[in-house]
Scaffold this active site. Sequence first.
Site, PDB file in Angstrom:
ATOM      1  N   ARG A  39      13.430  48.263  61.205  1.00  0.00           N
ATOM      2  CA  ARG A  39      13.529  47.400  62.394  1.00  0.00           C
ATOM      3  C   ARG A  39      12.305  47.556  63.298  1.00  0.00           C
ATOM      4  O   ARG A  39      11.881  46.591  63.934  1.00  0.00           O
ATOM      5  CB  ARG A  39      14.808  47.713  63.175  1.00  0.00           C
ATOM      6  CG  ARG A  39      16.035  47.099  62.518  1.00  0.00           C
ATOM      7  CD  ARG A  39      17.290  47.390  63.277  1.00  0.00           C
ATOM      8  NE  ARG A  39      18.368  46.540  62.811  1.00  0.00           N
ATOM      9  CZ  ARG A  39      19.643  46.717  63.094  1.00  0.00           C
ATOM     10  NH1 ARG A  39      20.008  47.735  63.854  1.00  0.00           N
ATOM     11  NH2 ARG A  39      20.555  45.889  62.641  1.00  0.00           N
ATOM     12  N   GLY A  60      23.602  46.925  56.928  1.00  0.00           N
ATOM     13  CA  GLY A  60      23.024  48.270  56.866  1.00  0.00           C
ATOM     14  C   GLY A  60      23.336  49.027  55.594  1.00  0.00           C
ATOM     15  O   GLY A  60      22.462  49.704  55.047  1.00  0.00           O
ATOM     16  N   GLY A 102      25.509  42.224  61.348  1.00  0.00           N
ATOM     17  CA  GLY A 102      26.389  41.214  61.950  1.00  0.00           C
ATOM     18  C   GLY A 102      25.683  39.887  62.172  1.00  0.00           C
ATOM     19  O   GLY A 102      26.275  38.814  61.976  1.00  0.00           O
ATOM     20  N   LYS A 153      36.496  44.749  54.276  1.00  0.00           N
ATOM     21  CA  LYS A 153      37.573  43.792  54.552  1.00  0.00           C
ATOM     22  C   LYS A 153      37.269  42.346  54.174  1.00  0.00           C
ATOM     23  O   LYS A 153      36.164  41.866  54.411  1.00  0.00           O
ATOM     24  CB  LYS A 153      37.861  43.812  56.052  1.00  0.00           C
ATOM     25  CG  LYS A 153      38.353  45.127  56.577  1.00  0.00           C
ATOM     26  CD  LYS A 153      38.794  44.898  57.998  1.00  0.00           C
ATOM     27  CE  LYS A 153      38.811  46.147  58.832  1.00  0.00           C
ATOM     28  NZ  LYS A 153      38.586  45.814  60.228  1.00  0.00           N
TER      29      LYS A 153
HETATM   30  P1  AMP Z   1      31.272  46.102  55.802  1.00  0.00           P
HETATM   31  O1  AMP Z   1      30.753  46.622  57.106  1.00  0.00           O
HETATM   32  O2  AMP Z   1      32.468  45.212  55.922  1.00  0.00           O
HETATM   33  O3  AMP Z   1      30.205  45.522  54.926  1.00  0.00           O
HETATM   34  O4  AMP Z   1      31.865  47.360  55.078  1.00  0.00           O
HETATM   35  C1  AMP Z   1      31.087  48.445  54.702  1.00  0.00           C
HETATM   36  C2  AMP Z   1      31.998  49.602  54.449  1.00  0.00           C
HETATM   37  O5  AMP Z   1      32.917  49.269  53.410  1.00  0.00           O
HETATM   38  C3  AMP Z   1      31.264  50.827  53.985  1.00  0.00           C
HETATM   39  O6  AMP Z   1      31.383  51.824  54.965  1.00  0.00           O
HETATM   40  C4  AMP Z   1      31.976  51.215  52.713  1.00  0.00           C
HETATM   41  O7  AMP Z   1      32.218  52.587  52.645  1.00  0.00           O
HETATM   42  C5  AMP Z   1      33.278  50.467  52.797  1.00  0.00           C
HETATM   43  N1  AMP Z   1      33.863  50.252  51.464  1.00  0.00           N
HETATM   44  C6  AMP Z   1      33.266  49.686  50.406  1.00  0.00           C
HETATM   45  N2  AMP Z   1      34.086  49.707  49.340  1.00  0.00           N
HETATM   46  C7  AMP Z   1      35.240  50.272  49.740  1.00  0.00           C
HETATM   47  C8  AMP Z   1      36.459  50.579  49.085  1.00  0.00           C
HETATM   48  N3  AMP Z   1      36.645  50.262  47.809  1.00  0.00           N
HETATM   49  N4  AMP Z   1      37.433  51.193  49.800  1.00  0.00           N
HETATM   50  C9  AMP Z   1      37.234  51.492  51.083  1.00  0.00           C
HETATM   51  N5  AMP Z   1      36.096  51.228  51.774  1.00  0.00           N
HETATM   52  C10 AMP Z   1      35.109  50.638  51.103  1.00  0.00           C
END
Ligand code: AMP
Length: 394
Positions: A37, A351, A374, A198
């Site tokens: 960044r 990230g 984001g 999610k």
């Molecule tokens: P996001 O910010 O929505 O892109 O989510 C990123 C986070 O999702 C990271 O901290 C990962 O550790 C978590 N993540 C990825 N795969 C899984 C999984 N199968 N179960 C739980 N958390 C996960």
Amino acid sequence: MNKVIVNESKVSGKKVLLRCDFNVPYDESGEISDTRRIDESLKTINFLVKNGAKVIICSHFRRPHGVVNPSMSLKKAAECLSSKIGQEVKLAKDVIGESAKSIVSNLSNGEVCMLENLRFEIGEENNDIEFAKQLASLADIYVNDAFGACHREHASLVGVPKLLPSYCGFLIKKEVETISGVLDNPKRPFISILGGAKVSDKIGVIENLVDKVDAFIIGGGMTYTFMNALGYGIGDSICEKSKLGLAKDILALTKEKGVKLLLPVDSKVGREYKCDTESMIVDSDKIPEGWQGLDIGPRSIKIFSDELANAGSVVWNGPLGVSEWENFADGTFSIARVLSESNAKTIVGGGDVAAAVNKAGVASKMYHISTGGGASLMFLEGKELPAIAALPNK
Ligand code: AMP
């Protein structure tokens, strides 16, 4: 891009308030672990220096919530920037107080200073007009180059441009033109890889991209909400029960539009949500009770790799497993390597994926690694980012 870009005729001898995003990651020893960044902001900073501006940099860092917290100072960012531009970057002790005013009033043309963490002031996140006025009063003109923060409606991002002649910096220009270049005119096949925790965070992206992409590749925690929606056993995997209907709608929508949606056929599951937990590979539709899916498995890596081998363009947001943990990073790292060897124009956002691509040593092979998590997600949702909307049009 339809925004007025900063130009030399406007900046010479002027006090320029430059909003950057220096919210950078640190390692355990307290050193900056990824300077992307800061590196990406150099084009605008060097341009302002070369053209004789008095440069006042401001940024947020982490979440001090309006309280001065020395552990969230921009000190390291100022030191890092100093070494990169080859001149001292004086850091004010405050944001809009006596220290900031004094440092700004002593700036000569071509010099650079930095205000302390904007979020030490409660008015920043509250988008308080009085705070915006005090910030704006430090400068003659405003330049926003903080792409990673442009999804936020904070005072330094949407308040200040109402008060000063305002311009868009070169990093925002590059991010917007590069990402929209691929979204609007993709080389095909165009594939979107979506992972992360999610489904609810990615739903807007799926809805916006379903008319643009040829295929979605799904991984990460969001996999299991889809698997559960399909009626499969997911053991203790992360699942958004309230989004099962939404997951079914997405499956139906992609089918109706003829867009492929690939889910991992196998998963690396763990006993607990822990980095060193016992693990094994199982089919994703038969995860036993007492186990949770934490990464995609080897057969999924092969299927996804084959799908990606001939891709023309790829946008990737969210890791395919818990990639922070070595034990569950294989899927994300393998796909990063596959993309680095393909001819696809790959855009990486967020990230976690950016960190994985770095760690895998393939960052230089990516077409574009966005400085926004984001912000890039909101861009992929097809929405206008509020801080970019706040800048004047040409
Ligand atoms: P996001 O910010 O929505 O892109 O989510 C990123 C986070 O999702 C990271 O901290 C990962 O550790 C978590 N993540 C990825 N795969 C899984 C999984 N199968 N179960 C739980 N958390 C996960």
